[in-house]
Design a protein around this motif. Structure first.
Motif, PDB file in Angstrom:
ATOM      1  N   PHE A 198      72.247 109.486  48.300  1.00 27.48           N
ATOM      2  CA  PHE A 198      71.443 108.267  48.451  1.00 27.48           C
ATOM      3  C   PHE A 198      72.182 107.233  49.309  1.00 27.48           C
ATOM      4  O   PHE A 198      71.598 106.637  50.223  1.00 27.48           O
ATOM      5  N   TRP A 236      64.586 106.094  55.770  1.00 22.81           N
ATOM      6  CA  TRP A 236      64.269 106.009  54.339  1.00 22.81           C
ATOM      7  C   TRP A 236      63.371 104.801  54.055  1.00 22.81           C
ATOM      8  O   TRP A 236      62.366 104.905  53.359  1.00 22.81           O
ATOM      9  N   GLY A 252      60.125 103.954  51.656  1.00 20.47           N
ATOM     10  CA  GLY A 252      60.884 103.971  50.406  1.00 20.47           C
ATOM     11  C   GLY A 252      61.162 105.384  49.903  1.00 20.47           C
ATOM     12  O   GLY A 252      61.253 105.623  48.703  1.00 20.47           O
ATOM     13  N   PRO A 255      66.487 106.521  39.431  1.00 20.76           N
ATOM     14  CA  PRO A 255      65.373 105.775  40.020  1.00 20.76           C
ATOM     15  C   PRO A 255      65.408 105.817  41.549  1.00 20.76           C
ATOM     16  O   PRO A 255      64.369 105.779  42.197  1.00 20.76           O
ATOM     17  N   GLU A 256      66.599 105.972  42.107  1.00 28.14           N
ATOM     18  CA  GLU A 256      66.747 106.010  43.559  1.00 28.14           C
ATOM     19  C   GLU A 256      65.922 107.142  44.186  1.00 28.14           C
ATOM     20  O   GLU A 256      65.497 107.044  45.332  1.00 28.14           O
ATOM     21  N   ASN A 265      60.822 108.427  44.291  1.00 28.71           N
ATOM     22  CA  ASN A 265      59.744 108.572  45.271  1.00 28.71           C
ATOM     23  C   ASN A 265      59.755 109.912  46.002  1.00 28.71           C
ATOM     24  O   ASN A 265      58.788 110.255  46.667  1.00 28.71           O
TER      25      ASN A 265
HETATM   26  C1  LIG Z   1      59.814 103.667  45.972  1.00 26.30           C
HETATM   27  O1  LIG Z   1      58.567 103.209  46.457  1.00 26.30           O
HETATM   28  C2  LIG Z   1      58.190 101.926  46.015  1.00 26.30           C
HETATM   29  C3  LIG Z   1      56.783 101.664  46.478  1.00 26.30           C
HETATM   30  O2  LIG Z   1      56.578 102.054  47.782  1.00 26.30           O
HETATM   31  C4  LIG Z   1      59.200 100.922  46.553  1.00 26.30           C
HETATM   32  O3  LIG Z   1      58.890  99.636  46.084  1.00 26.30           O
HETATM   33  C5  LIG Z   1      60.600 101.318  46.076  1.00 26.30           C
HETATM   34  O4  LIG Z   1      61.570 100.452  46.628  1.00 26.30           O
HETATM   35  C6  LIG Z   1      60.912 102.734  46.474  1.00 26.30           C
HETATM   36  N1  LIG Z   1      62.203 103.142  45.882  1.00 26.30           N
HETATM   37  C7  LIG Z   1      63.296 103.316  46.603  1.00 26.30           C
HETATM   38  C8  LIG Z   1      64.523 103.715  45.832  1.00 26.30           C
HETATM   39  O5  LIG Z   1      63.348 103.154  47.795  1.00 26.30           O
END
Ligand SMILES: *[C@@H]1O[C@H](CO)[C@@H](O)[C@H](O)[C@H]1NC(C)=O
Ligand SMILES: *[C@@H]1O[C@H](CO)[C@@H](O)[C@H](O)[C@H]1NC(C)=O
Ligand SMILES: *[C@@H]1O[C@H](CO)[C@@H](O)[C@H](O)[C@H]1NC(C)=O
Ligand SMILES: *[C@@H]1O[C@H](CO)[C@@H](O)[C@H](O)[C@H]1NC(C)=O
Length: 437
Positions: free
Chosen positions: A145, A156, A160, A192-193, A196
């Protein structure tokens, strides 16, 4: 300067020749909305991990003998061209190769519909599972990450990470250790990283968000259409003298554990042993069946039903070995069947369609077998010959979609969608729906 021009000219002529040879023209794929960008990662995230294949042996399997042929493993025999000694953990290497051959690759990440991360997550997890990284296993993935955010972070950040995907050769259970709990596995899927990112895995958790289950790699990797049909046509003509088959794949089936899955396996093992002649027992402990698929496949071809109780985890590679050999799967737990492989066995999204599943498989409740209100033998002997043949026909329709053809396949075979192609379709679909939310 002149040197660069000459190089450019040579490259251009080379591509022109390829074009003339019809290599590019052979691809009928419409690349609109299907463009993939492969993220460039340092080789410590993939190549180095693959060549460290024996590093944690004998604590865990030495994967070196299976690295050949881009991860499909060496051929079983020159005469059996489609069969390899395959270890399913090496799908990480094989999948990477298939993405590299994908016809709609693009050099500009901004134009891509999906970003592939060539990170061998399962191979990398070995240092946490078996090496000296075990006490930092809740950190698994943080290194990657940080790399993604320190280098070309815009790739990235654009979405996200929600347009990113990667492949794992290991089940999700190996990556879902809760952060505060001392338990088996790393916490890669708990970070959590990476929430998505789409993670393709041979087995997903019950309520999964990141991951999607796709078929295990088996030993069958045909190179052309004739090879494929020769095999499936043969599976239809087999004389299936054994009613059912049970694969012993973990050594602890014989133990006297109190776990429901263990009790179930013991009951099935007992039924199998007492009905000698109706039931075939195959021993796949160790890596016997990966190393010598021939005799094992022979048993699959001569059995009508293959029993798949949950083992160490709910799914096994044997489900797909069986499907490819025309052996009708018998499931005992929804976690083995309807919660997995939606993209490949064609369930409607989310809504689990037990009815569709029952056209080519049998479900016997685990509870009923454990409490001895039914026996497997009773259920299976009640299914008539006509129905068995119908189920096998339905199963046959799904064989191509659950196997991984060779990366060196003929152009005709490449036009058919195998497990890889269906996985890629699913990835695009999923990224699209997520981005519309
Ligand atoms: C995952 O996606 C959400 C919504 O698009 C965003 O707010 C969040 O920052 C993203 N997570 C990462 C770790 O980039
Ligand atoms: C390719 O697909 C897009 C939409 O997915 C469509 O609009 C377009 O007409 C297709 N192109 C060809 C040549 O079929
Ligand atoms: C485990 O973690 C502790 C500190 O939390 C550290 O001192 C120790 O060296 C680590 N052990 C290994 C094998 O890395
Ligand atoms: C396989 O069977 C189909 C019909 O079921 C037939 O059309 C085809 O020619 C057969 N292929 C081979 C290689 O035997």
């Amino acid at each position: 300067m002149a040197k660069i021009t000459i190089t450019t000219a040579v490259v251009l002529i080379f591509f022109l020749l390829l074009e003339l040879a019809g290599i590019y023209l052979a691809s009928p794929l419409n690349c609109t909305d299907r463009k993939i960008y492969i993220r460039r990662l340092p080789i410590r995230y993939n190549k180095v991990l693959a060549v460290s294949c024996s590093r944690y042996s004998p604590l865990t399997i030495n994967l070196c003998p299976y690295l050949h042929n881009s991860g499909l493993g060496p051929k079983v025999h020159d005469r059996f061209r489609s069969w390899h000694r395959t270890h399913h953990h090496l799908i990480e290497k094989f999948f990477h190769r298939r993405v590299q051959d994908y016809p709609c690759l693009i050099g500009d990440p901004k134009q891509a519909n999906a970003i592939f991360l060539p990170y061998y997550v399962g191979l990398d997890s070995l240092r946490f599972l078996y090496g000296d990284g075990w006490n930092s296993s809740v950190q698994h993935g943080m290194d990657l990450f940080n790399y993604l955010l320190k280098n070309n972070a815009e790739i990235w950040r654009r979405n996200g990470g929600s347009d990113h995907f990667l492949i794992s050769g290991r089940s999700s259970w190996d990556f879902s250790r809760p952060k505060m709990k001392l338990d088996w596995g790393t916490s890669f899927l708990e970070l959590p990283e990476f929430f998505n990112v789409t993670v393709l895995t041979p087995e997903s958790r019950r309520w999964s968000w990141q991951e999607q289950a796709i078929p295990y790699m088996t030993s069958f990797h045909p190179k052309n259409v004739a090879e494929f049909y020769k095999w499936v046509n043969m599976t239809e003509k087999m004389d299936r003298t054994s009613l059912m088959l049970f694969v012993k794949s973990s050594t602890d089936v014989d133990s006297s554990d109190e776990d429901v899955a263990d009790i179930l396996s013991q009951k099935i093992l007992k039924e199998c042993r007492t009905n000698f002649g109706l039931c075939t027992l195959v021993d796949c402990t160790g890596k016997k069946c990966e190393d010598e698929p021939k005799s094992y496949i022979h048993s699959l071809l001569h059995s009508k039903f293959c029993l798949h109780p949950p083992g160490i985890s709910p799914t096994t590679r044997q489900i797909f070995d069986g499907i490819i050999a025309g052996c009708i799967p018998v499931f005992f737990d929804e976690m083995t069947s309807s919660f997995q492989y939606k993209w490949h066995l064609k369930f409607p999204e989310k809504n689990v369609d037990q009815q569709l599943l029952s056209t080519f498989s049998v479900f016997i409740s685990e509870k009923d077998v454990v409490e001895e209100t039914v026996t497997v033998l009773d259920v299976l002997t009640k299914i008539g010959e006509k129905e068995v043949n119908l189920m096998r026909k339905e199963l046959k329709k799904r064989v191509f979609g659950v196997m991984y053809r060779s990366h060196k396949a003929s152009p005709e075979l490449k036009e058919m969608k195998d497990a890889f192609d269906l996985a890629i379709d699913g990835v695009f679909q999923r990224i699209k729906t997520r981005q519309n939310h």
